[in-house]
Design an enzyme around this catalytic site. Sequence first.
Site, PDB file in Angstrom:
ATOM      1  N   LYS A 158     -22.334   0.421  20.198  1.00 32.79           N
ATOM      2  CA  LYS A 158     -20.925   0.022  20.200  1.00 32.79           C
ATOM      3  C   LYS A 158     -20.037   1.160  19.718  1.00 32.79           C
ATOM      4  O   LYS A 158     -20.432   1.944  18.854  1.00 32.79           O
ATOM      5  CB  LYS A 158     -20.706  -1.197  19.291  1.00 32.79           C
ATOM      6  CG  LYS A 158     -21.417  -2.456  19.721  1.00 32.79           C
ATOM      7  CD  LYS A 158     -21.103  -3.591  18.758  1.00 32.79           C
ATOM      8  CE  LYS A 158     -21.737  -4.885  19.166  1.00 32.79           C
ATOM      9  NZ  LYS A 158     -21.413  -5.983  18.211  1.00 32.79           N
ATOM     10  N   GLY A 164     -13.054  -5.195  23.140  1.00 31.14           N
ATOM     11  CA  GLY A 164     -12.908  -5.626  24.518  1.00 31.14           C
ATOM     12  C   GLY A 164     -14.042  -5.207  25.433  1.00 31.14           C
ATOM     13  O   GLY A 164     -13.895  -5.201  26.652  1.00 31.14           O
ATOM     14  N   LEU A 203     -28.860  -9.389  20.178  1.00 30.93           N
ATOM     15  CA  LEU A 203     -29.331 -10.769  20.179  1.00 30.93           C
ATOM     16  C   LEU A 203     -29.299 -11.309  21.604  1.00 30.93           C
ATOM     17  O   LEU A 203     -28.310 -11.146  22.321  1.00 30.93           O
ATOM     18  CB  LEU A 203     -28.454 -11.619  19.255  1.00 30.93           C
ATOM     19  CG  LEU A 203     -28.353 -11.114  17.809  1.00 30.93           C
ATOM     20  CD1 LEU A 203     -27.388 -11.978  17.016  1.00 30.93           C
ATOM     21  CD2 LEU A 203     -29.722 -11.083  17.147  1.00 30.93           C
ATOM     22  N   LYS A 237     -12.633 -13.741  25.736  1.00 33.38           N
ATOM     23  CA  LYS A 237     -12.755 -15.184  25.568  1.00 33.38           C
ATOM     24  C   LYS A 237     -11.991 -15.928  26.657  1.00 33.38           C
ATOM     25  O   LYS A 237     -10.902 -15.523  27.057  1.00 33.38           O
ATOM     26  CB  LYS A 237     -12.222 -15.582  24.193  1.00 33.38           C
ATOM     27  CG  LYS A 237     -12.981 -14.930  23.043  1.00 33.38           C
ATOM     28  CD  LYS A 237     -12.230 -15.075  21.728  1.00 33.38           C
ATOM     29  CE  LYS A 237     -12.894 -14.292  20.622  1.00 33.38           C
ATOM     30  NZ  LYS A 237     -12.100 -14.292  19.379  1.00 33.38           N
ATOM     31  N   ASN A 289     -10.762  -9.783  12.634  1.00 34.54           N
ATOM     32  CA  ASN A 289      -9.434  -9.571  13.211  1.00 34.54           C
ATOM     33  C   ASN A 289      -8.389  -9.891  12.157  1.00 34.54           C
ATOM     34  O   ASN A 289      -8.352 -11.003  11.620  1.00 34.54           O
ATOM     35  CB  ASN A 289      -9.227 -10.448  14.455  1.00 34.54           C
ATOM     36  CG  ASN A 289     -10.056  -9.966  15.625  1.00 34.54           C
ATOM     37  OD1 ASN A 289     -10.060  -8.784  15.947  1.00 34.54           O
ATOM     38  ND2 ASN A 289     -10.778 -10.868  16.257  1.00 34.54           N
ATOM     39  N   ARG A 291      -5.243 -10.636  12.001  1.00 33.87           N
ATOM     40  CA  ARG A 291      -4.035 -11.162  12.636  1.00 33.87           C
ATOM     41  C   ARG A 291      -4.264 -12.611  13.030  1.00 33.87           C
ATOM     42  O   ARG A 291      -5.359 -13.146  12.889  1.00 33.87           O
ATOM     43  CB  ARG A 291      -3.713 -10.346  13.887  1.00 33.87           C
ATOM     44  CG  ARG A 291      -4.886 -10.297  14.871  1.00 33.87           C
ATOM     45  CD  ARG A 291      -4.506  -9.743  16.223  1.00 33.87           C
ATOM     46  NE  ARG A 291      -5.665  -9.447  17.051  1.00 33.87           N
ATOM     47  CZ  ARG A 291      -6.372 -10.319  17.740  1.00 33.87           C
ATOM     48  NH1 ARG A 291      -6.054 -11.614  17.669  1.00 33.87           N
ATOM     49  NH2 ARG A 291      -7.398  -9.954  18.470  1.00 33.87           N
ATOM     50  N   VAL A 294      -5.328 -15.684  19.428  1.00 37.10           N
ATOM     51  CA  VAL A 294      -4.844 -16.428  20.587  1.00 37.10           C
ATOM     52  C   VAL A 294      -5.207 -17.906  20.444  1.00 37.10           C
ATOM     53  O   VAL A 294      -4.408 -18.798  20.738  1.00 37.10           O
ATOM     54  CB  VAL A 294      -5.445 -15.860  21.890  1.00 37.10           C
ATOM     55  CG1 VAL A 294      -5.035 -16.692  23.098  1.00 37.10           C
ATOM     56  CG2 VAL A 294      -5.040 -14.404  22.095  1.00 37.10           C
TER      57      VAL A 294
END
Length: 449
Positions: A158, A164, A203, A237, A289, A291, A294
């Site tokens: 990663k 994203g 995983l 998502k 996150n 913040r 959504v």
Amino acid sequence: MFQKILIANRGEIALRVLRACKELGIQTVVVHSTADADAMHVRLADESVCIGPPPSRDSYLNIHQIVAACEITGADAVHPGYGFLAENAKFADILAAHNITFIGPSGDHIRVMGDKIEAKRTARRLGIPVVPGSEGAVSDEREAKRIAADIGYPVIIKASAGGGGRGMKVARSEAELEMALNTARSEAGAAFGDDAVYIEKYLEKPRHIELQVFGDGAGAGVYFGERDCSLQRRHQKVWEEGLSPALNESQRARIGNICAKAVADLGYSGAGTIEFLYEDGEFYFIEMNTRLQVEHPVTEAITGIDLVHEQIRVASGGGLSVRQEDIRFQGHAIECRINAEDPRNFTPSPGTITHFHTPGGLGIRVDSGVYSGYRIPPYYDSLIGKLIVHGRNRVECMMRLRRALDEFVVDGIQTTLPLFRDLVGNPDIANGDYDIHWLEKYLAASEQG
């Protein structure tokens, strides 16, 4: 409490924050690009300021223009919504330097959690369970092979500064590791200007579980339950629900208390979401996150607590309005993200909405800033609305969702509504039997069929 809040965002989230401000008796200022001059939040705000042309870098990401708008209008606080500058530490720091309150955590906390490697170190220090993997960025192929051998294949590489799905590659054997490592580094450098990568255990069939947390910045923290966000396409998502059909009360309380204690110990202020992969009864931290999410309406539906009100209260120095023992979970809620996209290949579908009709009735909520005659600009995210349904239990919620989807009409453009009409009738979804790979496999099978 604040006198005037500037909302540094657009679309449904700008309208969502505006509504909360009005309910609290706070004056509102919105900023907008020239492409959004006719947007609903612009029409409803007390004041509006055009901050530039359509490209985000010249408008919604233009910190100088947004700060100038605050000074011109006398706004004493800024709510960033999600996306754009919501997790920009520099923005938070600049606002603080101008004596304008950023409705969110400190720049330092944004900075720590924005770096995936540092976030993992911090999570481990705070007692949050993490995925086995490298302690930091991987320096070369030899180190990568050693770490992969220690934790066992498959592994996932990663981007440290990523998100994203970019800069993310899976290697199922040592033979695949070199190419995966080089590809991930190349993608990370191109997307984020930073090619640092790290390795974690991959995983096979995990669920994506996230905990909604709040801190008061002074040593108190609470959790508001979890959301299951396992239905994803390309790591984005699509469908979120709470509480997760995969967890029981004991598991929920265990991980919830760990997360609440972590944000308290961190001295964190405001809303945050701690995200996990969950498999075989174990949680593995992936990111935090810093913040509003959504999918926050899912949590609002099952707790009855307005999270934007809570954000504003905490940022103004009023502290948390609830203690952990005050938070009760009632029923089940599901959110579907309605995007202006072709439901088959998911290409964007901007254009004019000729007819827009939302469903109604008990337990139905639609967060959207569009209307009949509104032209969706091609410059921004394709999300045009969110359908949130609440029921006394998951069965009632699913039945209510099916009915609501049948009532939802958007003409003039293509949307992802047909996808949700298919999903709500699928036996796996009805049984809550899915993982983060389920949707992509389903879509691939649909294309072949």
